[in-house]
Design a protein around this motif. Structure first.
Motif, PDB file in Angstrom:
ATOM      1  N   ARG A   1      13.738  39.277 -70.131  1.00 46.44           N
ATOM      2  CA  ARG A   1      13.244  40.327 -71.025  1.00 46.44           C
ATOM      3  C   ARG A   1      14.385  41.208 -71.509  1.00 46.44           C
ATOM      4  O   ARG A   1      14.440  41.584 -72.677  1.00 46.44           O
ATOM      5  CB  ARG A   1      12.180  41.167 -70.306  1.00 46.44           C
ATOM      6  N   HIS A   2      15.304  41.535 -70.610  1.00 47.37           N
ATOM      7  CA  HIS A   2      16.454  42.352 -70.992  1.00 47.37           C
ATOM      8  C   HIS A   2      17.391  41.599 -71.937  1.00 47.37           C
ATOM      9  O   HIS A   2      17.945  42.189 -72.872  1.00 47.37           O
ATOM     10  CB  HIS A   2      17.217  42.827 -69.759  1.00 47.37           C
TER      11      HIS A   2
ATOM     12  N   THR B   1      15.835  41.672 -75.366  1.00 46.62           N
ATOM     13  CA  THR B   1      15.997  42.989 -75.984  1.00 46.62           C
ATOM     14  C   THR B   1      17.428  43.198 -76.453  1.00 46.62           C
ATOM     15  O   THR B   1      17.667  43.712 -77.558  1.00 46.62           O
ATOM     16  CB  THR B   1      15.594  44.091 -74.992  1.00 46.62           C
TER      17      THR B   1
ATOM     18  N   ALA C   1      10.453  42.334 -84.118  1.00 48.91           N
ATOM     19  CA  ALA C   1       9.845  43.232 -83.133  1.00 48.91           C
ATOM     20  C   ALA C   1       8.578  42.619 -82.544  1.00 48.91           C
ATOM     21  O   ALA C   1       8.337  42.728 -81.331  1.00 48.91           O
ATOM     22  CB  ALA C   1       9.536  44.578 -83.762  1.00 48.91           C
TER      23      ALA C   1
ATOM     24  N   ARG D   1       8.328  39.468 -74.393  1.00 49.39           N
ATOM     25  CA  ARG D   1       8.386  40.337 -73.216  1.00 49.39           C
ATOM     26  C   ARG D   1       7.059  40.366 -72.466  1.00 49.39           C
ATOM     27  O   ARG D   1       7.040  40.483 -71.250  1.00 49.39           O
ATOM     28  CB  ARG D   1       8.797  41.750 -73.620  1.00 49.39           C
TER      29      ARG D   1
ATOM     30  N   LEU E   1       9.714  39.881 -80.190  1.00 46.93           N
ATOM     31  CA  LEU E   1      10.231  40.462 -78.958  1.00 46.93           C
ATOM     32  C   LEU E   1       9.097  40.959 -78.076  1.00 46.93           C
ATOM     33  O   LEU E   1       9.089  40.726 -76.865  1.00 46.93           O
ATOM     34  CB  LEU E   1      11.195  41.600 -79.283  1.00 46.93           C
ATOM     35  N   LEU E   2       8.128  41.637 -78.663  1.00 47.81           N
ATOM     36  CA  LEU E   2       6.989  42.150 -77.901  1.00 47.81           C
ATOM     37  C   LEU E   2       6.212  41.014 -77.245  1.00 47.81           C
ATOM     38  O   LEU E   2       5.847  41.094 -76.059  1.00 47.81           O
ATOM     39  CB  LEU E   2       6.081  42.957 -78.825  1.00 47.81           C
TER      40      LEU E   2
ATOM     41  N   TRP F   1      18.041  41.247 -79.607  1.00 46.79           N
ATOM     42  CA  TRP F   1      17.387  41.853 -80.758  1.00 46.79           C
ATOM     43  C   TRP F   1      18.190  43.043 -81.270  1.00 46.79           C
ATOM     44  O   TRP F   1      18.360  43.218 -82.475  1.00 46.79           O
ATOM     45  CB  TRP F   1      15.964  42.267 -80.397  1.00 46.79           C
ATOM     46  N   TRP F   2      18.702  43.868 -80.345  1.00 41.73           N
ATOM     47  CA  TRP F   2      19.524  45.003 -80.755  1.00 41.73           C
ATOM     48  C   TRP F   2      20.824  44.535 -81.409  1.00 41.73           C
ATOM     49  O   TRP F   2      21.281  45.133 -82.386  1.00 41.73           O
ATOM     50  CB  TRP F   2      19.820  45.927 -79.577  1.00 41.73           C
TER      51      TRP F   2
END
Length: 93
Positions: A41-42, A45, A25, A32, A28-29, A48-49
């Motif tokens: 960025r998408h 994400t 996380a 982004r 990712l933060l 990561w999901w």
């Protein structure tokens, strides 16, 4: 012996999920916030999901499938992909 191997693999999956949640996380933060292109960025994400969802899937397949240990390669590969491409900077600033 089979149950002991599955318990050890379950513990490894649990630790991998915790590692995906916390440092993932932050990585990712940071990615982004540094990236200007929205599609990257998408994509970060989404990866990561996928990484987060791979752990319960692999855990389920570990205890239900006939060849369970090949499912352990999915979270390992996604960890290498995500942290190699997107989650390099896991600092909390």
């Amino acid at each position: 012996m089979e149950i002991l191997l599955k318990l050890c693999a379950s513990l490894a999956l649990a630790m991998g999920a915790i590692f995906a949640f916390l440092p993932g996380a932050f990585g990712l933060l940071n990615f982004r916030s540094e990236q200007r292109q929205a599609w990257l960025r998408h994509l970060a994400t989404l990866s990561w999901w996928l990484l987060l969802l791979a752990h319960p899937l692999a855990l389920y397949q570990l205890w239900q499938a006939d060849t369970p240990y090949r499912w352990l390669l999915l979270p390992v590969g996604l960890h290498l992909l995500f942290f190699g491409v997107f989650g390099r900077n896991v600092s909390t600033r």
